[in-house]
Enzyme design. Structure first.
Site, PDB file in Angstrom:
ATOM      1  N   LYS A 182      -1.563  -8.161  18.998  1.00 20.31           N
ATOM      2  CA  LYS A 182      -2.144  -8.714  17.775  1.00 20.31           C
ATOM      3  C   LYS A 182      -3.282  -9.688  18.055  1.00 20.31           C
ATOM      4  O   LYS A 182      -4.199  -9.846  17.256  1.00 20.31           O
ATOM      5  CB  LYS A 182      -1.059  -9.372  16.919  1.00 20.31           C
ATOM      6  CG  LYS A 182      -0.115  -8.374  16.258  1.00 20.31           C
ATOM      7  CD  LYS A 182       0.858  -9.047  15.325  1.00 20.31           C
ATOM      8  CE  LYS A 182       1.679  -8.030  14.543  1.00 20.31           C
ATOM      9  NZ  LYS A 182       2.484  -7.171  15.394  1.00 20.31           N
TER      10      LYS A 182
ATOM     11  N   GLU B  37      -0.611 -17.782  12.175  1.00 19.71           N
ATOM     12  CA  GLU B  37      -1.797 -17.700  11.334  1.00 19.71           C
ATOM     13  C   GLU B  37      -1.465 -18.155   9.923  1.00 19.71           C
ATOM     14  O   GLU B  37      -0.292 -18.287   9.555  1.00 19.71           O
ATOM     15  CB  GLU B  37      -2.345 -16.273  11.307  1.00 19.71           C
ATOM     16  CG  GLU B  37      -1.404 -15.251  10.712  1.00 19.71           C
ATOM     17  CD  GLU B  37      -1.858 -13.819  10.932  1.00 19.71           C
ATOM     18  OE1 GLU B  37      -2.737 -13.594  11.785  1.00 19.71           O
ATOM     19  OE2 GLU B  37      -1.322 -12.927  10.248  1.00 19.71           O
TER      20      GLU B  37
ATOM     21  N   ASN C  58       9.906  -9.246   5.242  1.00 20.87           N
ATOM     22  CA  ASN C  58       8.699  -8.625   5.786  1.00 20.87           C
ATOM     23  C   ASN C  58       8.872  -7.146   6.122  1.00 20.87           C
ATOM     24  O   ASN C  58       8.025  -6.560   6.798  1.00 20.87           O
ATOM     25  CB  ASN C  58       8.202  -9.378   7.030  1.00 20.87           C
ATOM     26  CG  ASN C  58       7.870 -10.818   6.738  1.00 20.87           C
ATOM     27  OD1 ASN C  58       7.088 -11.097   5.846  1.00 20.87           O
ATOM     28  ND2 ASN C  58       8.485 -11.738   7.461  1.00 20.87           N
TER      29      ASN C  58
ATOM     30  N   GLU D 169      -3.696  -2.363   8.309  1.00 19.58           N
ATOM     31  CA  GLU D 169      -3.003  -3.122   7.273  1.00 19.58           C
ATOM     32  C   GLU D 169      -3.806  -4.361   6.877  1.00 19.58           C
ATOM     33  O   GLU D 169      -4.345  -5.062   7.730  1.00 19.58           O
ATOM     34  CB  GLU D 169      -1.607  -3.519   7.766  1.00 19.58           C
ATOM     35  CG  GLU D 169      -0.771  -2.311   8.175  1.00 19.58           C
ATOM     36  CD  GLU D 169       0.706  -2.621   8.289  1.00 19.58           C
ATOM     37  OE1 GLU D 169       1.103  -3.744   7.926  1.00 19.58           O
ATOM     38  OE2 GLU D 169       1.457  -1.737   8.727  1.00 19.58           O
TER      39      GLU D 169
ATOM     40  N   ASN E 121      -1.476  -0.333  13.101  1.00 19.85           N
ATOM     41  CA  ASN E 121      -0.362   0.392  13.701  1.00 19.85           C
ATOM     42  C   ASN E 121      -0.892   1.701  14.256  1.00 19.85           C
ATOM     43  O   ASN E 121      -1.386   2.554  13.510  1.00 19.85           O
ATOM     44  CB  ASN E 121       0.735   0.658  12.663  1.00 19.85           C
ATOM     45  CG  ASN E 121       1.529  -0.595  12.368  1.00 19.85           C
ATOM     46  OD1 ASN E 121       2.032  -1.258  13.268  1.00 19.85           O
ATOM     47  ND2 ASN E 121       1.629  -0.945  11.097  1.00 19.85           N
TER      48      ASN E 121
ATOM     49  N   ARG F   5       0.287   4.451  15.256  1.00 20.70           N
ATOM     50  CA  ARG F   5       1.325   5.486  15.217  1.00 20.70           C
ATOM     51  C   ARG F   5       1.428   5.995  13.794  1.00 20.70           C
ATOM     52  O   ARG F   5       0.785   5.470  12.881  1.00 20.70           O
ATOM     53  CB  ARG F   5       2.672   4.914  15.659  1.00 20.70           C
ATOM     54  CG  ARG F   5       3.104   3.693  14.847  1.00 20.70           C
ATOM     55  CD  ARG F   5       4.480   3.193  15.229  1.00 20.70           C
ATOM     56  NE  ARG F   5       4.795   1.904  14.660  1.00 20.70           N
ATOM     57  CZ  ARG F   5       5.183   1.682  13.417  1.00 20.70           C
ATOM     58  NH1 ARG F   5       5.291   2.697  12.583  1.00 20.70           N
ATOM     59  NH2 ARG F   5       5.475   0.466  12.999  1.00 20.70           N
TER      60      ARG F   5
ATOM     61  N   PHE G  84      19.111  -9.647  -0.368  1.00 20.61           N
ATOM     62  CA  PHE G  84      18.365  -8.426  -0.666  1.00 20.61           C
ATOM     63  C   PHE G  84      18.602  -7.315   0.350  1.00 20.61           C
ATOM     64  O   PHE G  84      17.892  -6.318   0.353  1.00 20.61           O
ATOM     65  CB  PHE G  84      16.863  -8.706  -0.785  1.00 20.61           C
ATOM     66  CG  PHE G  84      16.533  -9.669  -1.889  1.00 20.61           C
ATOM     67  CD1 PHE G  84      16.703  -9.317  -3.213  1.00 20.61           C
ATOM     68  CD2 PHE G  84      16.088 -10.948  -1.594  1.00 20.61           C
ATOM     69  CE1 PHE G  84      16.421 -10.208  -4.233  1.00 20.61           C
ATOM     70  CE2 PHE G  84      15.808 -11.850  -2.609  1.00 20.61           C
ATOM     71  CZ  PHE G  84      15.975 -11.482  -3.930  1.00 20.61           C
TER      72      PHE G  84
END
Length: 623
Positions: A73, A157, A192, A232, A247, A249, A305
């Protein structure tokens, strides 16, 4: 299911799927010409790609340099900036330790996102709103990253407030060509990780879509990307967008892009892996209709959740004969859902000519999806699809927390819903009583003494409804407080799905369980409801029946799911405060911090690091 299976080791991924020597041995054993890596594990491992190249086996994915650059990243942010792709403010380097993480977080300004440099799929990512949360996020995320990716480097970040998570599907070849296939809206998330995705996004206008697509293609060309991939972005309320990650893939949610573009992404990946140029031009890619992917998980949605659930599927039926429905699953009736892998059961893709039509198809498919043996998240998926904010398309990545501030508690029944479910429960009770009167090998005719009308009381979520049921030819008439309800008699108690009509309106439900006491468990609008049906004479005695007092669990810490104890951070005799972490349990590659709900002294500890625990197992006692 696969035509051929090769045993690559025990269940833990570190001893099987992440051991590339075992995968390479399986490739050699089967004589495979090419390897498609799927969604995770070694799909973005450059060493694995290099080993396949040495063996003369095609890797169906991008070249290793692109994987390396975008998989890190930190490097990907620098390359994106160089390619004139919008970026999120943050620290351009690796976090050294907990104190460094807290220091950087203060400099950037809370809230911040702490995440693994080599991460993905929602693993190793947490939002921190203060110093304490930043320190905890660094520790938990680095452990998750080491466990899932073998790389514990972390970065931090700025967290974009009120964000939407929108990704662009790209496709490149080995001849310098690259195009985008529009976007996918991925904002409905928990921890996430995506729960519901849709394509296209209800938020983007054509200009923003084109701008995001152009930047995604710019980045793809800058790194010579030569396969299917996803760029993304986070979007704010003003449609400003920022690069998040790439990503390298195939994404789990790729079927919805295939639905609206008509492009088979796996086919394109195979073509480009063998050096064929793209036959598609950007102008060939349009948007036809709308598609949703509902991620059906073996999770309890009433616990944060979605806390993992394990068990054996003693009954499993995917929705059948519904136009526009696609089920991608790797299990069948009798399969076991274990604690070692991601708890996803199926990707339920539903397509329609419009967003409203695709939502309606999704609801129908979820209502007819039969899963018994584990707890699953269909109740949450079904509820979201009917919720006004979701239907308006104005949601953000905080949707679940904002819509269900006290957590998801199942479907909220209207008065009409209560009447419908009580009518159905009463009819099921009558059908059971009628069947009990029949002796299959009794040849002597006897007088029919079936009562002309049955007076019953039905309890639905604590609300008692008095009804009278009369059987007629082809239907039952249920008379209750709101008048008569005509229930069509077109189902049996053995049906997996009850698809009938009440006063001419469709009702789809599932009878999960029934017992001689009159208790029924019925799945209605996704949620499993416990109903009790009593004859009116028995119901009159309820007020004098003793009530069982529930056990007080406020002074014990229970494991919320099956898993492995990664850490016990207190000792017997320690004083703990409310909210203080006492243990960490890992399940399905996620670290879960367990805190004390009260202030007190640790009385007993029943587990140690490395122990396997069950759901609701007592870990610690506090006095």
């Amino acid at each position: 299911m696969a035509d051929e299976a090769i045993n690559i080791g025990p269940a833990p991924a570190r001893e099987s799927y992440l051991v590339m020597e075992k995968i390479l041995a399986a490739v050699e054993q089967t004589g495979a010409d090419a390897v498609h890596p799927g969604y995770g594990f070694l799909s973005e491992n450059t060493v694995f790609v290099a080993e396949l190249e040495k063996a003369g086996v095609k890797f169906i994915g991008p070249h290793s340099k692109a994987i390396s650059e975008m998989g890190d990243k930190l490097a990907s942010k620098r390359l994106a900036t160089a390619a004139n792709v919008n970026g999120i403010p943050g620290y351009d380097g690796v976090i050294e330790d907990v104190d460094h993480c807290v220091h950087l977080s203060r400099e950037i300004g809370y809230p911040v996102m702490v995440k693994a440099s080599a991460g993905g799929g929602g693993k190793g990512m947490r939002i921190a709103w203060n110093d304490e949360e930043a320190a905890m996020a660094f520790r938990l995320c680095s452990e998750e990253a080491a466990s899932s990716f073998g790389d514990d480097r972390m970065l931090v970040e700025k967290f974009v407030d009120s964000p939407r998570h929108i990704e662009i599907q790209v496709l490149g070849d080995k001849h310098g060509n690259a195009i985008h296939l529009n976007e996918r809206e991925c904002s409905i998330q928990r921890r996430n990780q995506k729960v519901i995705e849709e394509a296209p996004s209800p938020f983007l206008d054509p200009a923003t879509r084109a701008a995001m697509g152009d930047q995604a293609v710019q980045l793809s060309k800058a790194i010579g990307y030569d396969s299917a991939g996803t760029v993304e972005f986070l979007c704010d309320s003003q449609k400003n967008f920022y690069f998040l990650e790439m990503n390298t893939r195939l994404q789990v949610e790729h079927p919805i892009t295939e639905c609206i573009t008509g492009v088979d992404l796996v086919h394109q990946m195979i073509r480009t892996a063998y050096g064929h140029p793209l036959q598609l031009k950007q102008e060939d890619v349009g948007i036809r209709g709308w598609a949703f992917e509902n991620r059906v998980y073996a999770e309890d949605p009433t616990k944060n959740f979605g806390m993992p659930s394990i068990g054996r599927l003693y009954k499993y039926e995917e929705p059948k004969s519904i136009s526009g429905v696609r089920c991608d699953s790797g299990i069948e009736e009798g399969s076991e859902i274990s604690m070692y892998y991601d708890p996803m059961i199926c990707k339920l893709t539903c397509y329609g000519g419009s967003r409203e039509e695709a939502i309606a198809t999704s609801i129908t498919a979820l209502d007819k999806y039969v899963i018994r043996g584990v707890t699953h998240n269909i109740p949450l998926l079904r509820d979201v699809l009917t919720e006004p904010t979701f239907n308006s398309g104005t949601f953000t990545t905080s949707y679940l927390q904002e819509t269900y501030p006290d957590g998801f508690q199942g479907v909220q029944l209207s008065q009409a819903d209560t009447l419908a479910i009580s009518s159905l429960a009463a009819v099921c009770h009558c059908k059971e009583a009628e069947r009990a009167r029949v002796r299959l090998n009794e040849k002597k005719l006897k007088a029919d003494r079936t009562p002309a009308a049955r007076k019953l009381v039905v309890d639905v979520k604590g609300e008692k409804v008095a009804v009278t049921v009369v059987k007629k030819a082809g239907s039952y008439t249920v008379t209750g407080p709101a008048g008569n309800v005509e229930v069509v008699d077109n189902f049996s108690l053995a049906d997996s799905v009850i698809d009938t009509q009440l006063n001419g309106e469709s009702l789809v439900a599932q009878l999960i369980k029934r017992d001689p006491s009159g208790q029924l468990r019925i799945r209605f609008k996704g949620t499993a409801l416990d109903c009790m049906v009593w004859p009116a004479e028995a119901a009159a005695l309820l007020d004098i029946m003793p009530v069982k007092v529930p056990v007080d669990t406020s002074r014990v810490i229970l494991s919320p799911m099956p898993g492995v104890v990664k850490m016990v951070s207190v000792s017997v005799g320690d004083t703990v405060g409310e909210g203080q972490e006492c243990a960490v349990v890992e399940a399905m590659k996620m670290q879960n911090s367990l805190a004390s709900g009260v202030t007190g002294v640790v009385k007993a500890i029943h587990v140690k690091q490395g122990d396997t625990v069950d759901e609701e197992q007592v870990l610690l006692e506090i006095e």
